[in-house]
Every structure is written in C-alpha cells, then in structure tokens.
Scaffold this motif. Sequence first.
Motif, mmCIF file in Angstrom:
data_model
loop_
_atom_site.group_PDB
_atom_site.id
_atom_site.type_symbol
_atom_site.label_atom_id
_atom_site.label_comp_id
_atom_site.label_asym_id
_atom_site.label_seq_id
_atom_site.Cartn_x
_atom_site.Cartn_y
_atom_site.Cartn_z
ATOM 1 N N GLU A 6 -49.419 60.799 55.346
ATOM 2 C CA GLU A 6 -48.775 59.826 54.470
ATOM 3 C C GLU A 6 -47.283 60.102 54.393
ATOM 4 O O GLU A 6 -46.841 61.242 54.508
ATOM 5 N N SER A 7 -46.528 59.044 54.141
ATOM 6 C CA SER A 7 -45.086 59.168 53.936
ATOM 7 C C SER A 7 -44.614 58.009 53.073
ATOM 8 O O SER A 7 -45.346 57.040 52.870
ATOM 9 N N GLY A 8 -43.381 58.127 52.571
ATOM 10 C CA GLY A 8 -42.781 57.043 51.806
ATOM 11 C C GLY A 8 -42.777 57.244 50.305
ATOM 12 O O GLY A 8 -42.228 56.410 49.573
ATOM 13 N N LEU A 18 -41.845 50.664 46.237
ATOM 14 C CA LEU A 18 -41.954 51.682 47.283
ATOM 15 C C LEU A 18 -42.932 51.179 48.322
ATOM 16 O O LEU A 18 -43.853 50.410 48.002
ATOM 17 N N ARG A 19 -42.746 51.656 49.547
ATOM 18 C CA ARG A 19 -43.685 51.338 50.612
ATOM 19 C C ARG A 19 -44.202 52.633 51.214
ATOM 20 O O ARG A 19 -43.415 53.409 51.781
ATOM 21 N N LEU A 20 -45.478 52.845 51.074
ATOM 22 C CA LEU A 20 -46.109 54.025 51.656
ATOM 23 C C LEU A 20 -46.653 53.690 53.039
ATOM 24 O O LEU A 20 -47.087 52.559 53.290
ATOM 25 N N SER A 21 -46.630 54.683 53.901
ATOM 26 C CA SER A 21 -47.210 54.544 55.231
ATOM 27 C C SER A 21 -48.219 55.658 55.451
ATOM 28 O O SER A 21 -48.078 56.754 54.905
ATOM 29 N N THR A 78 -51.392 52.578 61.961
ATOM 30 C CA THR A 78 -50.721 52.831 60.682
ATOM 31 C C THR A 78 -51.186 51.820 59.638
ATOM 32 O O THR A 78 -51.352 50.637 59.950
ATOM 33 N N TYR A 80 -50.259 50.499 55.620
ATOM 34 C CA TYR A 80 -49.140 50.470 54.685
ATOM 35 C C TYR A 80 -49.621 50.101 53.283
ATOM 36 O O TYR A 80 -50.614 49.404 53.116
ATOM 37 N N GLN A 82 -47.585 48.484 50.140
ATOM 38 C CA GLN A 82 -46.383 47.977 49.491
ATOM 39 C C GLN A 82 -46.643 47.941 47.995
ATOM 40 O O GLN A 82 -47.573 47.262 47.543
ATOM 41 N N THR A 121 -49.020 61.963 49.236
ATOM 42 C CA THR A 121 -47.585 61.844 49.023
ATOM 43 C C THR A 121 -47.352 61.515 47.551
ATOM 44 O O THR A 121 -48.080 60.703 46.968
#
Length: 127
Positions: A6-8, A18-21, A78, A80, A82, A121
């Motif tokens: 995970e990131s973001g 925020l947008r997580l990936s 991936t 996402y 949002q 994350t």
Amino acid sequence: QVQLVESGGGLVQAGGSLRLSCAASGRTDSTVTMGWFRQAPGKEREFVTAIGWSGRYTNYADSVKGRFTISRDNAKSTVYLQMNSLKPEDTAVYYCAARNGFTTVQRMGIMSLYDYWGLGTQVTVSS
C-alpha cells in the motif's frame, strides 16, 4: 504467492482527499477480489470497500458510501482507493487485501475470505 504494498497514506485536514494505491506482485492472477480494510487505534479491523475482478461489482461500508471510491487497473495489478470529504473518524491504518477467487457482493466484507494482506498505510485526518 501474492505480495501487496500500500501507498498514498499521510496527514490531511478534515474535508480533504487522499488516494491510496495497492500494488500487487507475484501471482497477480490470484487477486480476483480486492478489498480495503482499516483499523483505528483501540478498535478492531473493519471493512471499508471491495471490488471484483472486472471492476463492475463493488461493495462499500455505510460509513464511507458517497465519499470513497474503489477502482482497479488489472494491467498494472493495482487497486486504488479515492477518499474524499475525509473525517477525523477515518483516521486508521488502511490495509489492502486480496482474495484468490470470486465471491458475492454481499460477502466481500468478510475478512476471513481474503488470502493475502498488505502491511498497511497510515491515514491521519486532523480536525
């Protein structure tokens, strides 16, 4: 095996976005159903949202409906998340999860159905 990263995550003010990936590697053909869960301090991990392989079928927790949107790009392996109109109560560690198989929309929120998990994350929403 599947690895999920995970990131973001980060710190954002209430009302922000925020947008997580979540990037999958390894046997990505095993990431049929993908989900996001979260765990706030002192609380149990809870379901946020999930999506099927085609992206057509999704499920959302009532607490995030209308504010969060899940999507996926299978070519990039991936998924996402949002997150808009964030609230302090959205503060938590957000985890990505993958299930090696299909499930019904109604069962997407069942944690035990998921086979693989990321390390999470942190998302912090300040008031």
